[in-house]
Scaffold this motif. Sequence first.
Motif, PDB file in Angstrom:
ATOM      1  N   LEU A   8     -44.668  19.613  -5.796  1.00  0.00           N
ATOM      2  CA  LEU A   8     -43.959  19.960  -4.799  1.00  0.00           C
ATOM      3  C   LEU A   8     -42.777  20.927  -5.135  1.00  0.00           C
ATOM      4  O   LEU A   8     -41.904  20.657  -6.180  1.00  0.00           O
ATOM      5  CB  LEU A   8     -43.204  18.751  -4.011  1.00  0.00           C
ATOM      6  CG  LEU A   8     -44.010  17.786  -3.637  1.00  0.00           C
ATOM      7  CD1 LEU A   8     -42.935  16.461  -3.190  1.00  0.00           C
ATOM      8  CD2 LEU A   8     -44.831  18.246  -2.364  1.00  0.00           C
ATOM      9  N   ILE A   9     -42.471  22.047  -4.743  1.00  0.00           N
ATOM     10  CA  ILE A   9     -41.666  23.258  -5.239  1.00  0.00           C
ATOM     11  C   ILE A   9     -40.885  23.389  -3.841  1.00  0.00           C
ATOM     12  O   ILE A   9     -41.307  24.022  -3.087  1.00  0.00           O
ATOM     13  CB  ILE A   9     -42.322  24.439  -5.581  1.00  0.00           C
ATOM     14  CG1 ILE A   9     -43.563  24.233  -6.578  1.00  0.00           C
ATOM     15  CG2 ILE A   9     -41.345  25.491  -5.825  1.00  0.00           C
ATOM     16  CD1 ILE A   9     -44.239  25.410  -6.920  1.00  0.00           C
ATOM     17  N   PHE A  10     -39.515  22.800  -4.185  1.00  0.00           N
ATOM     18  CA  PHE A  10     -38.521  23.168  -3.105  1.00  0.00           C
ATOM     19  C   PHE A  10     -37.867  24.486  -3.080  1.00  0.00           C
ATOM     20  O   PHE A  10     -37.028  24.419  -4.167  1.00  0.00           O
ATOM     21  CB  PHE A  10     -37.714  21.838  -3.197  1.00  0.00           C
ATOM     22  CG  PHE A  10     -37.983  20.804  -1.960  1.00  0.00           C
ATOM     23  CD1 PHE A  10     -39.169  20.436  -1.640  1.00  0.00           C
ATOM     24  CD2 PHE A  10     -37.088  20.113  -1.190  1.00  0.00           C
ATOM     25  CE1 PHE A  10     -39.376  19.460  -0.918  1.00  0.00           C
ATOM     26  CE2 PHE A  10     -37.295  19.341  -0.302  1.00  0.00           C
ATOM     27  CZ  PHE A  10     -38.428  18.749  -0.143  1.00  0.00           C
ATOM     28  N   LYS A  54     -50.427  22.523  -5.441  1.00  0.00           N
ATOM     29  CA  LYS A  54     -49.278  22.972  -5.402  1.00  0.00           C
ATOM     30  C   LYS A  54     -48.692  23.200  -3.969  1.00  0.00           C
ATOM     31  O   LYS A  54     -49.446  23.894  -3.155  1.00  0.00           O
ATOM     32  CB  LYS A  54     -49.097  24.168  -6.232  1.00  0.00           C
ATOM     33  CG  LYS A  54     -49.441  23.788  -7.784  1.00  0.00           C
ATOM     34  CD  LYS A  54     -49.114  25.252  -8.474  1.00  0.00           C
ATOM     35  CE  LYS A  54     -50.663  25.951  -8.540  1.00  0.00           C
ATOM     36  NZ  LYS A  54     -52.048  25.632  -9.295  1.00  0.00           N
ATOM     37  N   GLU A  55     -47.706  22.657  -3.538  1.00  0.00           N
ATOM     38  CA  GLU A  55     -46.860  23.039  -2.236  1.00  0.00           C
ATOM     39  C   GLU A  55     -45.672  23.765  -2.687  1.00  0.00           C
ATOM     40  O   GLU A  55     -44.848  23.116  -3.333  1.00  0.00           O
ATOM     41  CB  GLU A  55     -46.901  21.769  -1.546  1.00  0.00           C
ATOM     42  CG  GLU A  55     -48.032  21.177  -0.924  1.00  0.00           C
ATOM     43  CD  GLU A  55     -48.036  19.953  -0.342  1.00  0.00           C
ATOM     44  OE1 GLU A  55     -49.166  19.313   0.212  1.00  0.00           O
ATOM     45  OE2 GLU A  55     -46.954  19.427   0.040  1.00  0.00           O
ATOM     46  N   VAL A  56     -45.300  24.610  -1.716  1.00  0.00           N
ATOM     47  CA  VAL A  56     -44.007  25.380  -1.798  1.00  0.00           C
ATOM     48  C   VAL A  56     -43.313  25.121  -0.312  1.00  0.00           C
ATOM     49  O   VAL A  56     -43.869  25.209   0.679  1.00  0.00           O
ATOM     50  CB  VAL A  56     -43.935  26.904  -1.749  1.00  0.00           C
ATOM     51  CG1 VAL A  56     -42.534  27.348  -1.800  1.00  0.00           C
ATOM     52  CG2 VAL A  56     -44.676  27.384  -2.985  1.00  0.00           C
ATOM     53  N   ILE A 103     -41.639  16.725  -8.043  1.00  0.00           N
ATOM     54  CA  ILE A 103     -40.957  17.541  -7.439  1.00  0.00           C
ATOM     55  C   ILE A 103     -39.894  18.384  -8.178  1.00  0.00           C
ATOM     56  O   ILE A 103     -39.347  18.130  -9.017  1.00  0.00           O
ATOM     57  CB  ILE A 103     -40.030  17.129  -6.249  1.00  0.00           C
ATOM     58  CG1 ILE A 103     -39.532  18.356  -5.097  1.00  0.00           C
ATOM     59  CG2 ILE A 103     -38.790  16.350  -6.675  1.00  0.00           C
ATOM     60  CD1 ILE A 103     -38.980  17.573  -3.961  1.00  0.00           C
ATOM     61  N   ILE A 104     -39.970  19.765  -8.026  1.00  0.00           N
ATOM     62  CA  ILE A 104     -38.933  20.737  -8.899  1.00  0.00           C
ATOM     63  C   ILE A 104     -38.334  21.472  -7.782  1.00  0.00           C
ATOM     64  O   ILE A 104     -38.853  21.972  -6.654  1.00  0.00           O
ATOM     65  CB  ILE A 104     -39.755  21.668  -9.806  1.00  0.00           C
ATOM     66  CG1 ILE A 104     -40.693  22.517  -9.337  1.00  0.00           C
ATOM     67  CG2 ILE A 104     -40.444  20.706 -10.966  1.00  0.00           C
ATOM     68  CD1 ILE A 104     -41.129  23.395 -10.259  1.00  0.00           C
ATOM     69  N   GLY A 105     -37.210  22.254  -8.431  1.00  0.00           N
ATOM     70  CA  GLY A 105     -36.555  23.314  -7.462  1.00  0.00           C
ATOM     71  C   GLY A 105     -36.807  24.663  -8.150  1.00  0.00           C
ATOM     72  O   GLY A 105     -37.854  24.906  -8.795  1.00  0.00           O
ATOM     73  N   THR A 106     -36.260  25.612  -7.712  1.00  0.00           N
ATOM     74  CA  THR A 106     -36.544  27.019  -8.022  1.00  0.00           C
ATOM     75  C   THR A 106     -35.320  27.522  -8.691  1.00  0.00           C
ATOM     76  O   THR A 106     -34.785  28.821  -8.387  1.00  0.00           O
ATOM     77  CB  THR A 106     -36.894  27.832  -6.914  1.00  0.00           C
ATOM     78  OG1 THR A 106     -36.040  27.550  -5.641  1.00  0.00           O
ATOM     79  CG2 THR A 106     -38.370  27.591  -6.371  1.00  0.00           C
TER      80      THR A 106
END
Length: 203
Positions: A8-10, A54-56, A103-106
């Motif tokens: 998960l990419i937040f 992968k999900e944004v 989950i990671i951020g950007t």
Amino acid sequence: METNRLLLIFSKNPVPGRCKTRLAKTIGDVAATEIYKVLLRHTALITEPLDAIKEVHYSDFVEEDDVFSDQFIKKVQSGSNLGEKMKNAFEKGFKQGYQHIIIIGTDLLDITTEDIYKAFNALQTYDYVLGPAEDGGYYLLGMNKLNSTLFENKDWSSNTVLQDTLIDLKTEQIALLDERNDIDTYEDLEEFKDLKDYLLKNN
């Protein structure tokens, strides 16, 4: 393709005034947004090779013409605060049958593809994995089962998020990754000369 792994990419939408607001207090909304676009490109670059679904998850709306290829599923975050939004994303992922979710951020320029592979590999042995951030938060959270407690009673803008999360997990087996520095303020740019030079050159 490892179909039991979900990343998960937040992400915030790269709109002036809506992203990197703490950085913008020093350099202005437009320059802060340009920095954020660099971070988004880096995130896309290092996550593209990963053997995982992968999900944004965007903050406000799905960016159609963005830096993430069609390898990425694109969604909008759902919930009233960051904790609820993350919990909902994990919950949906586990309901869909994924066994290992990260989950990671950007907000990081020093996160690597290898960091995320290490995290997924750690979930083969541990139920949880955390990537500590220099500011007292975390840049990565992974788990093999939903633990809603991790998303409750947290001040997400404070420097106690990591410590509070570790307290929640004090009876669990946890893997910790190397510490990384997310870019939230102008001072954070001091570690990244190339990014600072880019900012000075383009503004």
